[in-house]
Scaffold this active site. Structure first.
Site, mmCIF file in Angstrom:
data_model
loop_
_atom_site.group_PDB
_atom_site.id
_atom_site.type_symbol
_atom_site.label_atom_id
_atom_site.label_comp_id
_atom_site.label_asym_id
_atom_site.label_seq_id
_atom_site.Cartn_x
_atom_site.Cartn_y
_atom_site.Cartn_z
ATOM 1 N N ARG A 65 29.029 46.451 46.575
ATOM 2 C CA ARG A 65 29.594 47.740 46.106
ATOM 3 C C ARG A 65 30.637 48.302 47.078
ATOM 4 N NH1 ARG A 65 26.923 46.169 42.326
ATOM 5 N NH2 ARG A 65 25.746 47.470 40.863
ATOM 6 N N SER B 288 24.155 53.667 38.118
ATOM 7 C CA SER B 288 23.301 53.857 39.304
ATOM 8 C C SER B 288 23.888 54.959 40.179
ATOM 9 C CB SER B 288 23.253 52.586 40.138
ATOM 10 O OG SER B 288 22.816 51.499 39.371
ATOM 11 N N GLU C 54 26.266 56.247 45.230
ATOM 12 C CA GLU C 54 27.240 55.224 44.859
ATOM 13 C C GLU C 54 28.547 55.847 44.372
ATOM 14 O OE1 GLU C 54 27.436 52.633 41.401
ATOM 15 O OE2 GLU C 54 26.283 51.206 42.558
HETATM 16 N N1 EPU Z 1 12.446 50.197 39.025
HETATM 17 C C1 EPU Z 1 11.353 51.010 38.955
HETATM 18 N N2 EPU Z 1 11.506 52.272 38.441
HETATM 19 C C2 EPU Z 1 12.698 52.716 37.997
HETATM 20 C C3 EPU Z 1 13.833 51.881 38.078
HETATM 21 C C4 EPU Z 1 13.683 50.621 38.598
HETATM 22 O O1 EPU Z 1 10.258 50.645 39.344
HETATM 23 O O2 EPU Z 1 12.776 53.857 37.534
HETATM 24 C C5 EPU Z 1 12.297 48.833 39.522
HETATM 25 C C6 EPU Z 1 12.453 47.851 38.370
HETATM 26 O O3 EPU Z 1 11.265 47.615 37.699
HETATM 27 C C7 EPU Z 1 12.957 46.618 39.084
HETATM 28 C C8 EPU Z 1 13.747 47.169 40.255
HETATM 29 O O4 EPU Z 1 13.342 48.525 40.422
HETATM 30 O O5 EPU Z 1 11.883 45.851 39.571
HETATM 31 C C9 EPU Z 1 15.237 47.059 40.094
HETATM 32 O O6 EPU Z 1 15.646 47.699 38.881
HETATM 33 P P1 EPU Z 1 16.793 47.068 37.948
HETATM 34 O O7 EPU Z 1 16.499 45.653 37.657
HETATM 35 O O8 EPU Z 1 16.974 47.992 36.801
HETATM 36 O O9 EPU Z 1 18.092 47.041 38.833
HETATM 37 P P2 EPU Z 1 18.656 48.092 39.892
HETATM 38 O O10 EPU Z 1 18.493 47.521 41.249
HETATM 39 O O11 EPU Z 1 18.074 49.425 39.627
HETATM 40 C C10 EPU Z 1 21.075 47.091 39.971
HETATM 41 C C11 EPU Z 1 22.468 47.653 39.928
HETATM 42 C C12 EPU Z 1 22.873 47.959 38.498
HETATM 43 C C13 EPU Z 1 22.806 46.667 37.705
HETATM 44 C C14 EPU Z 1 21.383 46.122 37.779
HETATM 45 C C15 EPU Z 1 21.258 44.775 37.104
HETATM 46 C C16 EPU Z 1 22.809 48.828 42.042
HETATM 47 C C17 EPU Z 1 22.882 50.156 42.718
HETATM 48 N N3 EPU Z 1 22.528 48.866 40.738
HETATM 49 O O12 EPU Z 1 20.208 48.121 39.502
HETATM 50 O O13 EPU Z 1 24.203 48.424 38.505
HETATM 51 O O14 EPU Z 1 23.149 46.889 36.338
HETATM 52 O O15 EPU Z 1 21.009 45.927 39.157
HETATM 53 O O16 EPU Z 1 21.866 43.784 37.891
HETATM 54 O O17 EPU Z 1 23.024 47.807 42.686
HETATM 55 C C18 EPU Z 1 25.535 50.393 38.552
HETATM 56 O O18 EPU Z 1 25.921 50.031 39.651
HETATM 57 O O19 EPU Z 1 25.954 51.456 38.004
HETATM 58 C C19 EPU Z 1 24.534 49.606 37.857
HETATM 59 C C20 EPU Z 1 23.979 50.017 36.719
#
Ligand code: EPU
Length: 350
Positions: free
Chosen positions: A167, A245, A346
């Site tokens: 990022r 995010s 972010e």
């Molecule tokens: N989780 C929770 N509770 C929540 C949200 C998430 O327990 O309320 C857990 C999920 O179960 C999972 C983990 O946290 O085990 C990660 O969640 P998720 O797979 O949704 O991905 P993320 O790390 O929250 C990142 C990117 C997203 C991207 C997704 C998919 C960042 C800051 N965000 O989200 O990017 O779509 O991975 O690759 O790196 C963005 O940057 O705007 C964005 C949406």
């Protein structure tokens, strides 16, 4: 001297996906690179500073803007070159990212499908090296054209010169050689692989493949799965104001992670190749009880705690940028108090 068509007192409500009510004192629509060269000839226009606006999908506006808003509207998408291994495809900075991704697939150029449905424009994508489902922009990047604001000088950067990391890129960096606030991206080129293999190692995608009974997906099928996954857990900015995010996933040392695991064995964490560990910010926020909570007209999305929303659709009153930042700070404080980790926003706060 070229005449600059600067508009005054423009509402920014439709130009930021968080849906915050704000106005720009002055706004320049850039439809071709020469508009930026004309701007460089009139430095007075930049005296109050400037803000480059793409899709407004990564920005929290905390008040009316006196700085000149430079709204990128350069269009166009073309195949510029074909090599043995790649299709080199170029798009104007003002193209809508998702429409561009869909177009590349229709043309038969795979490679961007994991990045489907990320809000924003093509020109904003390299700035924060957008990423999702195992692919980052830098994996498919070829080069970009930009213009130095102060001089109007055009230049081209390759991937190394863009200094991509999680990022982050040279366009966000302020220190030595950083281009934050100095340059504007006009065109971006991608190298899309002819020897394409699907990137399907991500848990959400594996689950979707099992659900849909797919084994060796086409690029179009990966695109369809990513769209379905994102629609199920991320709000559509056209309906619920948000910037995706709100915080970056924090990276900690192995020791710090082990320490947290000792107290919270269920913490979601991903070991990185360099020995550090990336934590899921959404999980941390959720663990602090914030999912679905709200403060005033700003709230935490019930299906994904990493996404802050404008509750305008529920309350009929638009959240201000200040309200969103108050909520963000309250979340930062509780995550810090419980886990000792400082979450970093972010989006850009202006
Ligand atoms: N989780 C929770 N509770 C929540 C949200 C998430 O327990 O309320 C857990 C999920 O179960 C999972 C983990 O946290 O085990 C990660 O969640 P998720 O797979 O949704 O991905 P993320 O790390 O929250 C990142 C990117 C997203 C991207 C997704 C998919 C960042 C800051 N965000 O989200 O990017 O779509 O991975 O690759 O790196 C963005 O940057 O705007 C964005 C949406």
């Amino acid at each position: 001297m070229t005449i600059l068509r600067i508009e005054h007192n423009v509402s920014l409500d439709p130009y930021n996906t968080l849906g915050i009510a704000a106005r720009a004192h002055s706004l320049l629509r850039v439809r071709q690179p020469s508009d930026l060269q004309a701007l460089a000839e009139q430095p007075r226009q930049l005296e109050r500073g400037h803000l480059v606006l793409g899709g407004g999908s990564n920005m929290v506006i905390t008040g009316d803007l006196l700085a000149l808003v430079i709204k990128m509207e350069i269009q166009g998408r073309t195949l510029v070159e074909e090599t043995d291994r790649h299709w080199i495809v170029q798009a104007g900075a003002g193209e809508v990212w998702h429409d561009f991704v869909a177009w590349t697939l229709q043309q038969g150029y795979p490679g961007l499908e994991n990045l489907a449905l990320i809000p924003g424009t093509v020109g904003a994508a390299p700035v924060q090296n957008i990423g999702a489902y195992g692919i980052e922009l830098q994996d498919r990047f070829h080069s970009l054209d930009a213009i130095e604001l102060a001089t109007g000088r055009p230049f081209t950067l390759d991937a190394t010169q863009c200094r991509f990391s999680y990022r982050d890129s040279v366009f966000k960096q302020k220190g030595e050689g950083g281009l934050a606030g100095k340059a504007v991206i006009t065109q971006v080129r991608f190298a899309l692989p002819k020897q394409w293999r699907p990137e399907i190692g991500y848990l959400d995608i594996e689950r979707k493949m099992a659900e849909w009974g797919i084994t060796g997906p086409t690029a179009q099928q990966v695109f369809d799965m990513v769209v379905a996954i994102r629609r199920a857990k991320l709000p559509d900015p056209a309906e619920v104001g948000n910037v995706g995010s709100f915080f970056k996933n924090p990276v900690v040392s192995r020791e710090q992670c082990d320490d947290i695991i000792g107290r919270d064995p269920h913490i979601v964490h991903y070991p990185m190749p360099d020995g550090t560990v990336k934590l899921a910010a959404g999980w941390l926020i959720d663990a602090c009880g914030w999912r679905g909570k709200s403060m005033g007209n700003a709230g935490v999305y019930p299906k994904q705690a990493l996404v802050l929303i404008n509750r305008f659709h529920e309350t009929g009153i638009r959240a201000t940028g200040g309200e969103v930042m108050t909520l963000a700070q309250a979340i930062q404080t509780s995550v810090y108090e419980r886990f000792g980790i400082r979450l970093e926003p972010e989006p850009v706060v202006v």
